[in-house]
Design an enzyme around this catalytic site. Structure first.
Site, PDB file in Angstrom:
ATOM      1  NE  ARG A  42      -3.364   0.173   2.791  1.00 49.50           N
ATOM      2  CZ  ARG A  42      -4.691   0.274   2.721  1.00 49.50           C
ATOM      3  NH1 ARG A  42      -5.421  -0.807   2.571  1.00 49.50           N
ATOM      4  NH2 ARG A  42      -5.296   1.433   2.854  1.00 49.50           N
ATOM      5  CB  ILE A  44       5.563  -0.976   0.260  1.00 55.38           C
ATOM      6  CG1 ILE A  44       6.817  -1.765  -0.150  1.00 55.38           C
ATOM      7  CG2 ILE A  44       4.608  -0.877  -0.915  1.00 55.38           C
ATOM      8  CD1 ILE A  44       6.548  -3.225  -0.416  1.00 55.38           C
ATOM      9  CG  HIS A  45       4.009   2.659  -3.494  1.00 52.20           C
ATOM     10  ND1 HIS A  45       2.930   1.977  -2.972  1.00 52.20           N
ATOM     11  CD2 HIS A  45       4.092   2.260  -4.783  1.00 52.20           C
ATOM     12  CE1 HIS A  45       2.391   1.225  -3.918  1.00 52.20           C
ATOM     13  NE2 HIS A  45       3.064   1.371  -5.025  1.00 52.20           N
ATOM     14  NE  ARG A  46       5.392   8.727   3.047  1.00 53.68           N
ATOM     15  CZ  ARG A  46       4.552   9.315   3.898  1.00 53.68           C
ATOM     16  NH1 ARG A  46       4.655   9.104   5.188  1.00 53.68           N
ATOM     17  NH2 ARG A  46       3.613  10.095   3.462  1.00 53.68           N
ATOM     18  CG  PHE A  61       9.535   4.593  -5.390  1.00 59.06           C
ATOM     19  CD1 PHE A  61      10.535   4.134  -6.244  1.00 59.06           C
ATOM     20  CD2 PHE A  61       8.306   3.955  -5.388  1.00 59.06           C
ATOM     21  CE1 PHE A  61      10.303   3.067  -7.090  1.00 59.06           C
ATOM     22  CE2 PHE A  61       8.067   2.888  -6.243  1.00 59.06           C
ATOM     23  CZ  PHE A  61       9.060   2.434  -7.091  1.00 59.06           C
TER      24      PHE A  61
END
Lengths: 207, 303
Positions: free
Chosen positions: A34, A37-39, A42
């Site tokens: 959600r 994990i992206h934060r 990246f």
């Protein structure tokens, strides 16, 4: 509109053939995530602990998992809205080699561009059916559990014909929901007219 | 005296019912929607209902997003509560904590800035309590789970309108707000659209949320002008073709419920709040003699 049974690792031609409105059932190894994990990857410059050359499909989901004596048990699973991850959508398609993303709703222009360029699609469920999917999902393991917590962790799953999902973004730049929006907008004008609201009605601008 | 032990039992039952048990009115409305549809929309709704039946039967969450935990309590003016009214919040928080640790609720609620996870969905203003005073000695507890999709995309959308805009302004705002909320299935349509008209902006927002979460499908506002508006908006929205999960279909909304407050002559606040198609809420009544399950909150009986 056709029905496809796809298995990871997905090849470019597997997804290039899909068109918006097609139905997909997904099998094989995938991973989940959600916002966090992206934060974490990246924005905070960590490495994704997944071999995405093989596991090249992602599910946007925050499942309920229960710890048991010999591992994990899936309690409830329903894809969540991908719209929220648009900020990282194109990055995830490019850097994680994704060929397919499963998520509720859809994604925006930048992700659609990346999907067209690299060969990827977005598919979404047309039901709210968490209890119909238990038999199609095997938990293989979990990464980033300590860092991100159970819901936002990177679960490694093996799927067996999980679906049905419809293709809402294909790899040609079309979006099923954008096209439906045009039809809804036309009906909206007819509906307002039938209610006797003048076509040129504009609310007073108060702020 | 309503003892803490019995009150705790009442909170536990409300939370369990709210999280897992599809209310009869929602069940019937989904069934009617299935009858009206054909093609993929019919199949999608069938699968949704089938999953909800399993939740009911096995006590599983109706959706893994177990939502913002909200309590709506009707407190009898003469109710005798062990520990006083403050015990209500203590016991409600305990019920949420235990339901989370049992797996009935997901560990969803986190600090808005740091992301800190208390691990039990309990913290400042979480769960939320709305308490309304009513005549009598009983307590009615409703647990409503406002899902992330329905609140993030279809939580309060509000506009202050000028009196000059009249009913046209109100109706157009409501229809446009619902189209924006339901786009691409964001609020998991067909939802229950609650509308609040009048009052300060936050009053309109509260009324909208309560109308979405607490009124039973099939109920109509007792004043003809609002009953007519509800029916007119239901028909209008169902003609838009949004359908289940926004993918197209004949049923775009299960119900429209409008509540109102008198307003200042300066303007009219209009707010909308949508509950998703699984519309989770569970209501129980605790009396000196018994604990019973109610079919709905009947929240607006004192209006």
């Amino acid at each position: 509109m056709a029905t496809y049974y796809l298995t990871t690792p997905l090849k470019e031609e597997d997804v290039r053939q899909l068109q918006i409105g097609d139905t997909v059932y997904l099998s094989g190894e995938v991973f989940t995530g959600r916002s966090r994990i992206h934060r974490y990857i990246f924005d905070e410059a960590h490495t994704l602990p997944v071999d995405t050359s093989r596991r090249n499909a992602m599910v946007h989901v925050g499942p309920i998992m229960k710890k048991t004596s010999d591992g994990w048990e899936l309690v409830s699973f329903m894809p969540t809205s991908s719209l929220r991850f648009e900020k990282w959508g194109a990055l995830s398609v490019e850097h994680w080699n994704l060929r397919l993303i499963v998520g509720k709703t859809t994604m925006g222009k930048e992700t659609m561009e990346a999907m067209k360029k690299f060969g990827c699609v977005h598919v979404s469920p047309q039901c709210v059916s968490p209890n119909l999917w238990h038999d199609s999902i095997t938990i293989q393991g979990v990464e980033l559990f300590e860092e991100l917590g159970s819901i936002e962790a990177c679960w490694q799953l093996k799927l067996d014909k999980l679906g049905p999902f419809i293709v809402d973004i294909d790899s040609t730049g079309r979006n099923y929901f954008d096209e439906l929006d045009i039809q809804v907008a036309k009906k909206r004008d007819l509906v307002l007219k039938s209610m006797g609201i003048p076509e040129d009605f504009t609310p007073t601008k108060l702020y | 005296m309503l003892t803490k032990e019995r009150l705790k039992e009442a909170f536990d039952l409300a939370v369990f019912r709210g999280a897992t048990y599809l209310s009869e009115d929602v069940y019937e409305a989904l069934q009617r929607a299935i009858d009206r549809e054909d093609g993929p929309a019919k199949e999608g709704l069938r699968r949704t209902l089938q999953s909800l039946e399993i939740s009911r039967e096995k006590g599983l969450p109706a959706c893994p997003d177990t939502g913002w935990p909200l309590f709506f309590i009707k407190l009898g003016n003469e109710a005798q509560i062990e520990g006083g009214v403050l015990a209500l919040e203590e016991l409600g928080r305990q019920a949420i904590r235990e339901a989370t640790l049992r797996g009935t609720l997901r560990k969803t609620m986190k600090h808005p800035i740091t992301g800190y996870d208390p691990g039990d969905n309990v913290s400042d203003h979480t769960p939320w309590f709305d308490i309304k005073y009513v005549p009598g000695k009983d307590i009615e507890i409703t647990y409503a789970a406002k899902g992330g999709g329905s609140e993030v995309f279809g939580g309060t959308r509000h506009q202050m309108l000028a009196f000059a805009d009249g009913l046209d302004g109100i109706r157009q705002f409501i229809i446009d707000a619902y189209i924006a909320s339901a786009r691409a299935g964001a609020v998991c349509p067909p939802g229950i659209l609650g509308v609040g008209i009048g009052g300060t902006a936050n009053m309109a927002a509260d009324l909208a949320k309560e109308a979405a979460c607490l009124r039973r499908i099939g109920s109509r506002h007792p004043e003809p002008v609002f009953a007519k508006l509800e029916q007119e908006l239901e028909d209008a929205i169902n003609a838009l073709g949004i359908g289940h999960m926004g993918a197209g279909g004949r049923t775009s909304v299960l119900a429209v419920h409008v509540e109102y407050s008198y307003t200042h002559i300066a303007g009219v606040a209009v707010a909308t709040s949508t509950n998703c198609c699984v519309a989770r809420r569970g209501t129980v009544r605790l009396t000196e003699e018994a604990l019973e399950i109610l079919p709905g909150a009947n929240w607006f009986e004192t209006r």
